[in-house]
Design an enzyme around this catalytic site. Structure first.
Site, short mmCIF file in Angstrom:
data_model
loop_
_atom_site.label_atom_id
_atom_site.label_comp_id
_atom_site.label_asym_id
_atom_site.label_seq_id
_atom_site.Cartn_x
_atom_site.Cartn_y
_atom_site.Cartn_z
N TYR A 1 -12.00 -10.58 -1.51
CA TYR A 1 -12.75 -9.33 -1.45
C TYR A 1 -14.19 -9.66 -1.06
O TYR A 1 -14.82 -10.51 -1.69
CB TYR A 1 -12.79 -8.64 -2.82
CG TYR A 1 -11.56 -7.88 -3.24
CD1 TYR A 1 -10.29 -8.27 -2.85
CD2 TYR A 1 -11.67 -6.76 -4.06
CE1 TYR A 1 -9.17 -7.57 -3.26
CE2 TYR A 1 -10.54 -6.06 -4.48
CZ TYR A 1 -9.30 -6.47 -4.08
OH TYR A 1 -8.19 -5.78 -4.49
N HIS B 1 -16.41 2.09 -14.40
CA HIS B 1 -16.11 1.32 -13.20
C HIS B 1 -17.29 0.45 -12.80
O HIS B 1 -17.22 -0.30 -11.83
CB HIS B 1 -15.74 2.30 -12.06
CG HIS B 1 -15.18 1.67 -10.85
ND1 HIS B 1 -15.86 1.63 -9.64
CD2 HIS B 1 -14.00 1.05 -10.62
CE1 HIS B 1 -15.11 1.03 -8.74
NE2 HIS B 1 -13.98 0.66 -9.31
N ARG C 1 -11.30 -5.01 -13.99
CA ARG C 1 -10.05 -5.74 -13.69
C ARG C 1 -10.33 -7.22 -13.92
O ARG C 1 -10.94 -7.88 -13.08
CB ARG C 1 -9.59 -5.50 -12.25
CG ARG C 1 -9.24 -4.07 -11.92
CD ARG C 1 -8.62 -3.98 -10.52
NE ARG C 1 -8.55 -2.61 -10.05
CZ ARG C 1 -7.56 -1.76 -10.35
NH1 ARG C 1 -6.58 -2.16 -11.13
NH2 ARG C 1 -7.56 -0.52 -9.87
N ARG D 1 -14.02 1.80 4.91
CA ARG D 1 -12.78 1.04 5.08
C ARG D 1 -11.53 1.91 5.01
O ARG D 1 -10.63 1.79 5.80
CB ARG D 1 -12.69 -0.03 3.99
CG ARG D 1 -11.51 -0.97 4.16
CD ARG D 1 -11.26 -1.77 2.89
NE ARG D 1 -10.56 -0.99 1.89
CZ ARG D 1 -10.74 -1.11 0.57
NH1 ARG D 1 -11.62 -1.97 0.11
NH2 ARG D 1 -10.06 -0.38 -0.28
N ASN E 1 0.83 -1.21 0.00
CA ASN E 1 0.00 0.00 0.00
C ASN E 1 0.86 1.26 0.00
O ASN E 1 0.57 2.23 -0.71
CB ASN E 1 -0.91 0.02 1.23
CG ASN E 1 -2.06 -0.96 1.15
OD1 ASN E 1 -2.35 -1.50 0.09
ND2 ASN E 1 -2.73 -1.19 2.26
#
Length: 683
Positions: free
Chosen positions: A461, A428, A368, A562, A44
């Site tokens: 996820y 998206h 993705r 989050r 990250n």
């Protein structure tokens, strides 16, 4: 609204990454999982330096050159605070790793050789590995030789070696650490122990084989992080895939934003390195002995009891098993919750579409796609089976561009119609539509999701996937696909009349504002009013300001965010009726859920859209209503478990701290509770 009413987005993101780091320090988490959290933190932070630091540094320079002294000072202060926070987190990282992780590994008989001499018992085997595997990839570069052209690539590992040659003066030599070609760690068994050695140390311990006639005065690891932004003009009209491919070849050669180096380099040698590599504008940061600790994610140990207990994905049936999946969806909506539940229904959706003789058309957005995507293979088969297949592949999905381009070419070669979004507008949305023709009747089934159609990320996820046969909703999806096929900007929001789905650039922000206003009206009329929202990121100021207005009217607002959260909760007179929680656990929280009380006639939406500037103003996003009451009740149950979480959740306070929640009464770990609830419901 004044900036004082909002958290800085980058400081908020660092707060989230700090929460990830603290999970690595959580003694209740199995040791290999703690190591993975260190890896995630490191990965990250690398992305932060590639994506955000260039923007922060550029803004500071813009304000420094401008007339607004106050803005310039604010940006400089933010940059200093970012540096302070990262330094503090890096110290915490080192403390967790050296004082907690390494001793725990030793208790398990695992010795990670860390900043210490190579143990004699493994020297011979490690040296043999160096000569037979490592040496072939080494490419020393002498900085003293004029005309040498060397450009350190982004986030690649190097050693700066100081040698005293035959002529008696010091030379600086850069040696690559070939972690792209070889594993970062090498495991050796000796003395009834499992030794694990860094590739870096294997090279350091065998430098005499490279510099046979020199005295080695020092050897220090370093890496350079570079700007990851692609430079493609908004109005580019050529072959977009080729243009982005060209830019990808340049990404690892972008502007340097950080030089991270091992301690101990003499100041003069460090300055020579900076000058030789043209790093004058990069942040020079003194780090630890080892970099790219995201590689800890491939730590070569897998002993029993050192990882989480397995939660086998729950298999979900479609109807009573006597119908095809499409027939089952036409009868009743289905909702899937990966990774708790198996992703097989999604794969089946596309597999049936590929071979069902009644299917005539397939439309899907791919943001993705997995590297070996079963969905991609099904779409290729569908085209070869004579179906009309239209796929919008988003080429600008950061760090997935190359894989998306590869799949776009493969599908196009099979006869799939490939659509790329307008350059200045990312798509998206996560949606798919299948049209079936049977006995002169055309029917549709659709898939709408909160996460990517990617079976790899679906393993870790948490997302929600709705399969529906709702005619009006599917007609609106078809209109959206027709619009996307023209590769135009949204332009006129009234161009398409969406009554069911919420689409960014058309009606999404407007409808969310209207639903918040409705709660405000109810609160002012003395009725119960409440909003519960779960998302990944909350930044967009118009929507945040409307939530502030709702809080001031007495609406009870519960948020689960989050990552980035620019809203300040609990501020008297502004947001005292707003709470914010953050959940970090074994799975990455990824679903977006929006619940409006609506005077007891609860409305629930899910979808792809966070409330970020990019999602609201520069993307096509889709949020969708949940009409089936049984599904809605289940979603509210799952959401309540997350609101009740006091085991893994923390509260974000008005100072951006991650505050542990009281552990009084029953401890609730929401991910575990959700898995158990879904398993019980499935029987």
């Amino acid at each position: 609204m004044q900036s004082a009413f909002f958290f800085d987005r980058d400081l908020s993101w660092l707060s989230f990454n700090g929460r990830v780091l603290e999970e690595a320090g959580n003694s209740h988490v199995p040791i290999l999982e703690r190591i993975k959290f260190l890896s995630i933190y490191s990965s990250n932070l690398d992305e932060f330096y590639r994506v955000r630091m260039p923007a922060v540094m550029a803004l500071e320079k813009i304000h420094q050159k401008g007339a607004d002294q106050q803005a310039a000072e604010a940006k400089t202060a933010i940059l200093k605070e970012i540096t302070t926070i990262i330094n503090r987190q890096q110290e915490r990282f080192g403390a967790i790793f050296t004082t907690e992780i390494l001793p725990l590994l030793k208790e398990k008989g695992i010795h990670l050789v860390y900043n210490e001499p190579m143990p004699d018992s493994i020297k011979e085997e490690v040296s043999a590995y160096f000569y037979t595997h490592v040496m072939a990839f080494l490419q020393p570069v002498y900085l003293s030789i004029s005309g040498i052209k060397f450009f350190p690539e982004n986030n690649k590992l190097y050693l700066l070696t100081v040698i005293e040659g035959e002529r008696g003066f010091n030379e600086l030599v850069i040696i690559n650490i070939p972690s792209d070609n070889l594993p970062r760690f090498y495991a050796v068994k000796a003395d009834n122990k499992q030794y694990v050695v860094f590739l870096d140390d294997i090279i350091k311990d065998n430098l005499s084989a490279i510099f046979k006639h020199a005295v080695i005065k020092g050897c220090f690891s370093f890496k350079i992080t570079r700007d990851a932004e692609l430079d493609v003009e908004d109005d580019y009209e050529g072959d977009l895939a080729r243009k982005i491919e060209d830019q990808l070849t340049k990404r690892d050669f972008g502007l340097a934003t950080r030089l991270l180096h091992e301690p101990g380099i003499e100041d003069g040698h460090l300055q020579l390195l900076v000058m030789a590599l043209k790093l004058q504008h990069a942040s020079i940061i003194r780090g630890g002995c080892y970099h790219n600790l995201k590689d800890l994610g491939s730590f070569p140990v897998n002993e029993a009891g050192m990882s989480y207990d397995k939660w086998p994905a729950i298999r979900v049936k479609a109807g009573d098993g006597s119908l095809s999946l499409f027939e089952a969806i036409e009868k009743k909506d289905l909702l899937l919750h990966p990774p708790y539940q198996s992703y097989d229904l999604v794969l089946r959706f596309f597999n049936e579409a590929a071979v069902d003789p009644d299917v005539s058309e397939i439309y899907v957005t791919l943001y993705r796609i997995a590297s070996d995507s079963r969905i991609g293979h099904a779409l290729v088969s569908a085209a070869r089976n004579g179906k009309k297949v239209s796929v919008l592949v988003e080429l600008k999905a950061r760090f997935d561009e190359a894989n998306n381009i590869r799949w776009a070419k493969k599908m196009k070669a099979a006869g799939v119609k490939i659509i790329y979004s307008a350059l200045s507008l990312k798509v998206h949305a996560k949606i798919a539509l299948v049209k079936r023709k049977k006995e002169k009747r055309i029917s549709c089934v659709g898939l709408l999701a909160t996460g990517n159609m990617n079976e790899s990320t679906a393993r870790f996820y948490t997302d929600h996937i709705l399969f529906t046969g709702h005619p009006e909703m599917l007609r609106e999806m078809e209109l959206l696909f027709i619009f996307l096929g023209h590769r135009k900007k949204a332009g006129n929001p009234g161009l398409i009349n969406f009554n069911h789905i919420l689409v960014a650039q058309f009606n999404l922000q407007e409808r969310f504002l209207q639903m918040i206003d409705r709660e405000i009206t109810n609160a002012r009329a003395g009725k119960e009013a409440a909003i519960t929202i779960k998302m990944n990121n909350l930044e967009e100021k118009v929507l945040i300001s409307k939530l502030y207005e709702a809080s001031q009217a007495g609406v009870q607002i519960r948020l689960i965010v989050r990552s980035i959260c620019c809203l300040k909760p609990g501020v008297p007179g502004l947001s005292e009726h707003i709470t914010v929680k953050r959940i970090v656990d074994r799975y990455l929280e990824h679903g977006r859920i929006f619940v409006f009380h609506n005077n007891a006639a609860t409305e629930l939406y899910m979808g792809s859209a966070d409330w970020m500037n990019r999602n609201i103003y520069r993307r096509i996003e889709v949020c969708f209503p949940v009409y089936d009451e049984t599904i809605k009740d289940q979603m509210l149950q799952l959401l309540q478990l997350q609101l009740d979480d006091n085991g893994q959740a923390v509260a974000i306070d008005q100072h951006l701290n991650n505050v542990p929640l009281p552990k009084n009464g029953t401890l609730v770990y929401s991910q575990k509770a959700i898995y158990e609830l879904l398993a019980k419901q499935q029987g």
